[in-house]
Scaffold this active site. Structure first.
Site, PDB file in Angstrom:
ATOM      1  N   LYS A 137     -12.727  42.229  -5.661  1.00 31.10           N
ATOM      2  CA  LYS A 137     -13.907  41.539  -5.889  1.00 31.10           C
ATOM      3  C   LYS A 137     -15.090  42.483  -5.121  1.00 31.10           C
ATOM      4  CE  LYS A 137     -12.817  36.556  -6.576  1.00 31.10           C
ATOM      5  NZ  LYS A 137     -13.088  35.105  -6.157  1.00 31.10           N
ATOM      6  N   ASP A 151     -18.096  32.062  -8.911  1.00 30.72           N
ATOM      7  CA  ASP A 151     -17.537  31.219  -8.265  1.00 30.72           C
ATOM      8  C   ASP A 151     -18.435  30.135  -7.532  1.00 30.72           C
ATOM      9  OD1 ASP A 151     -14.925  32.165  -8.645  1.00 30.72           O
ATOM     10  OD2 ASP A 151     -15.033  33.637  -6.673  1.00 30.72           O
TER      11      ASP A 151
HETATM   12  P1  NDP Z   1     -10.227  36.930   0.550  1.00 32.52           P
HETATM   13  O1  NDP Z   1      -9.221  37.858   0.653  1.00 32.52           O
HETATM   14  O2  NDP Z   1     -11.719  37.782   0.102  1.00 32.52           O
HETATM   15  O3  NDP Z   1     -10.846  36.333   1.905  1.00 32.52           O
HETATM   16  C1  NDP Z   1      -9.898  35.675   2.579  1.00 32.52           C
HETATM   17  C2  NDP Z   1     -10.264  35.038   4.001  1.00 32.52           C
HETATM   18  O4  NDP Z   1      -9.439  34.206   4.489  1.00 32.52           O
HETATM   19  C3  NDP Z   1     -10.661  36.278   5.065  1.00 32.52           C
HETATM   20  O5  NDP Z   1     -11.869  35.681   5.516  1.00 32.52           O
HETATM   21  C4  NDP Z   1      -9.687  36.042   5.960  1.00 32.52           C
HETATM   22  O6  NDP Z   1      -9.840  36.641   6.941  1.00 32.52           O
HETATM   23  C5  NDP Z   1      -9.219  34.789   5.673  1.00 32.52           C
HETATM   24  N1  NDP Z   1      -7.822  34.474   6.081  1.00 32.52           N
HETATM   25  C6  NDP Z   1      -6.615  34.966   5.555  1.00 32.52           C
HETATM   26  N2  NDP Z   1      -5.578  34.637   6.378  1.00 32.52           N
HETATM   27  C7  NDP Z   1      -5.942  33.743   6.941  1.00 32.52           C
HETATM   28  C8  NDP Z   1      -5.343  32.967   8.018  1.00 32.52           C
HETATM   29  N3  NDP Z   1      -3.921  32.909   7.899  1.00 32.52           N
HETATM   30  N4  NDP Z   1      -6.042  32.314   8.902  1.00 32.52           N
HETATM   31  C9  NDP Z   1      -7.342  32.073   8.954  1.00 32.52           C
HETATM   32  N5  NDP Z   1      -8.014  32.929   8.023  1.00 32.52           N
HETATM   33  C10 NDP Z   1      -7.469  33.794   7.048  1.00 32.52           C
HETATM   34  O7  NDP Z   1      -9.855  35.962  -0.433  1.00 32.52           O
HETATM   35  P2  NDP Z   1     -10.943  35.191  -1.302  1.00 32.52           P
HETATM   36  O8  NDP Z   1     -12.197  34.711  -0.596  1.00 32.52           O
HETATM   37  O9  NDP Z   1     -11.092  35.796  -2.529  1.00 32.52           O
HETATM   38  O10 NDP Z   1     -10.095  33.805  -1.688  1.00 32.52           O
HETATM   39  C11 NDP Z   1      -9.836  32.846  -0.538  1.00 32.52           C
HETATM   40  C12 NDP Z   1      -9.067  31.832  -1.061  1.00 32.52           C
HETATM   41  O11 NDP Z   1     -10.021  30.953  -1.953  1.00 32.52           O
HETATM   42  C13 NDP Z   1      -7.698  32.189  -1.499  1.00 32.52           C
HETATM   43  O12 NDP Z   1      -6.753  30.967  -1.230  1.00 32.52           O
HETATM   44  C14 NDP Z   1      -8.093  31.991  -3.225  1.00 32.52           C
HETATM   45  O13 NDP Z   1      -6.847  31.666  -3.716  1.00 32.52           O
HETATM   46  C15 NDP Z   1      -9.108  30.916  -3.266  1.00 32.52           C
HETATM   47  N6  NDP Z   1      -9.935  31.009  -4.279  1.00 32.52           N
HETATM   48  C16 NDP Z   1     -10.129  29.901  -5.029  1.00 32.52           C
HETATM   49  C17 NDP Z   1     -10.969  29.802  -6.230  1.00 32.52           C
HETATM   50  C18 NDP Z   1     -10.758  29.023  -7.289  1.00 32.52           C
HETATM   51  O14 NDP Z   1     -11.651  29.039  -8.384  1.00 32.52           O
HETATM   52  N7  NDP Z   1     -10.258  27.991  -6.845  1.00 32.52           N
HETATM   53  C19 NDP Z   1     -11.742  31.224  -6.397  1.00 32.52           C
HETATM   54  C20 NDP Z   1     -11.501  32.185  -5.618  1.00 32.52           C
HETATM   55  C21 NDP Z   1     -10.798  32.002  -4.322  1.00 32.52           C
HETATM   56  P3  NDP Z   1      -9.508  38.242   7.460  1.00 32.52           P
HETATM   57  O15 NDP Z   1     -10.439  38.880   6.880  1.00 32.52           O
HETATM   58  O16 NDP Z   1      -9.507  38.226   8.991  1.00 32.52           O
HETATM   59  O17 NDP Z   1      -8.004  38.549   6.799  1.00 32.52           O
END
Ligand code: NDP
Length: 281
Positions: A72, A108
């Site tokens: 993204k 989104d």
């Molecule tokens: P990104 O990879 O951009 O961001 C993920 C975030 O989650 C980061 O802040 C990351 O932290 C954090 N994270 C990852 N693993 C963990 C963990 N085990 N514990 C705590 N924090 C964690 O992903 P997106 O923002 O694109 O997506 C996030 C979620 O939202 C996903 O599950 C995705 O499927 C869902 N989503 C759903 C949508 C919908 O339409 N329903 C649309 C977009 C997303 P760090 O940087 O430290 O790794």
């Protein structure tokens, strides 16, 4: 309506990996419902080929692409223009080929608000909201909540990422601890999990949240996301991310085709496809 040369118009989604996307089922059901000569496909694109994929989009005349994890932010450099709020939150989930130019946008945040108001019956104005995570989805959702008048806090496991995401969204940054999250909540508050984490990894105890709190996990099942299950067990209103997925798709559909999205057909296709593809994100 069809493609530029009168043939089938093509749209799709890029991500990595992208084995279980529901988006093709949702968009293709929309085209079928309206009798549009369009087709939507999932394209797995590894991170080192994102630029090539976007150039290919222009060369092939692909009319629209959705962008999912982890591209993204990376696609931004390859675009001719990035609209708000995608530019501010540095996350593009929708690319439109418009008169030969590649235009990035983000559906989104607006998709989340439409889900919240239309499906969950929640108006975020004036409510405290805590968004967990600092990635693309968290920044888009937090930005939309701020714009809708929610008192929004962003908490993430990396404090610097939370600060940056909060600043981009115009929200407050909070600590990644159960005590800090609880302090940011009130009885009518909203909690949004915008991480792929399970409930055991998150800084909250569903059983100790105030009654009246609504919980949304942006993930969807089956199986039901563990936070949604825990919140339901605690008697709280809780929702998965399928509704947001449908609304963000509908917004992209309307941008690309110019036709009003057939929401009911798209939502039905999302539910059917989710049941056929267990454990999808
Ligand atoms: P990104 O990879 O951009 O961001 C993920 C975030 O989650 C980061 O802040 C990351 O932290 C954090 N994270 C990852 N693993 C963990 C963990 N085990 N514990 C705590 N924090 C964690 O992903 P997106 O923002 O694109 O997506 C996030 C979620 O939202 C996903 O599950 C995705 O499927 C869902 N989503 C759903 C949508 C919908 O339409 N329903 C649309 C977009 C997303 P760090 O940087 O430290 O790794």
């Amino acid at each position: 309506m069809s493609g530029p040369s009168g043939g089938t118009a093509v749209a799709g989604v890029i991500g990595w990996p992208i084995t279980r996307s529901l988006s093709p089922a949702i968009h293709n059901a929309g085209y079928a419902a309206l009798g549009l000569d369009w087709v939507y496909a999932a394209f797995p694109v590894p991170p080192d080929r994102v630029g090539e994929a976007i150039h290919g989009m222009r060369a092939l005349g692909i009319r629209g692409l959705n962008v999912t994890m982890p591209h993204k932010q990376a696609v931004i450099d390859a675009l001719d223009e990035v609209e708000e709020p995608a530019a501010t939150v540095a996350a593009v989930n929708t690319i439109t080929l418009r008169e030969g130019r590649l235009v990035g946008s983000n559906t989104d945040g607006e998709g989340f608000l439409r889900f919240l108001r239309a499906d969950a019956g929640i108006d975020p104005a004036g409510r405290p909201a805590v968004v967990l995570g600092a990635g693309g989805a968290a920044r888009a959702v937090a930005g939309a909540l701020v714009a809708a008048g929610a008192e929004t806090t962003v908490a993430a496991r990396r404090a610097d990422a939370a600060e940056a995401a909060a600043a981009a969204a115009g929200a407050r940054a909070g600590e990644w601890s159960a005590a800090a999250v609880a302090a940011a909540l009130g009885p009518e508050a909203l909690v949004v999990n915008a991480t792929p984490a399970e409930v055991s990894e998150l800084p909250l105890e569903a059983g100790r949240l105030p009654a009246g709190v609504a919980v949304v996990d942006l993930r969807y099942g089956p199986p039901v996301p563990s936070l949604v299950a825990a919140a339901r067990e605690a008697g709280l209103r809780s929702f998965d991310g399928l509704g947001m997925l449908v609304h963000q798709a509908a917004l992209a559909f309307e941008r690309w085709t110019g036709a009003p999205a057939p929401l009911e057909a798209m939502a039905r296709a999302a539910g059917d496809a989710a049941r056929r593809a267990p454990a999808s994100r």
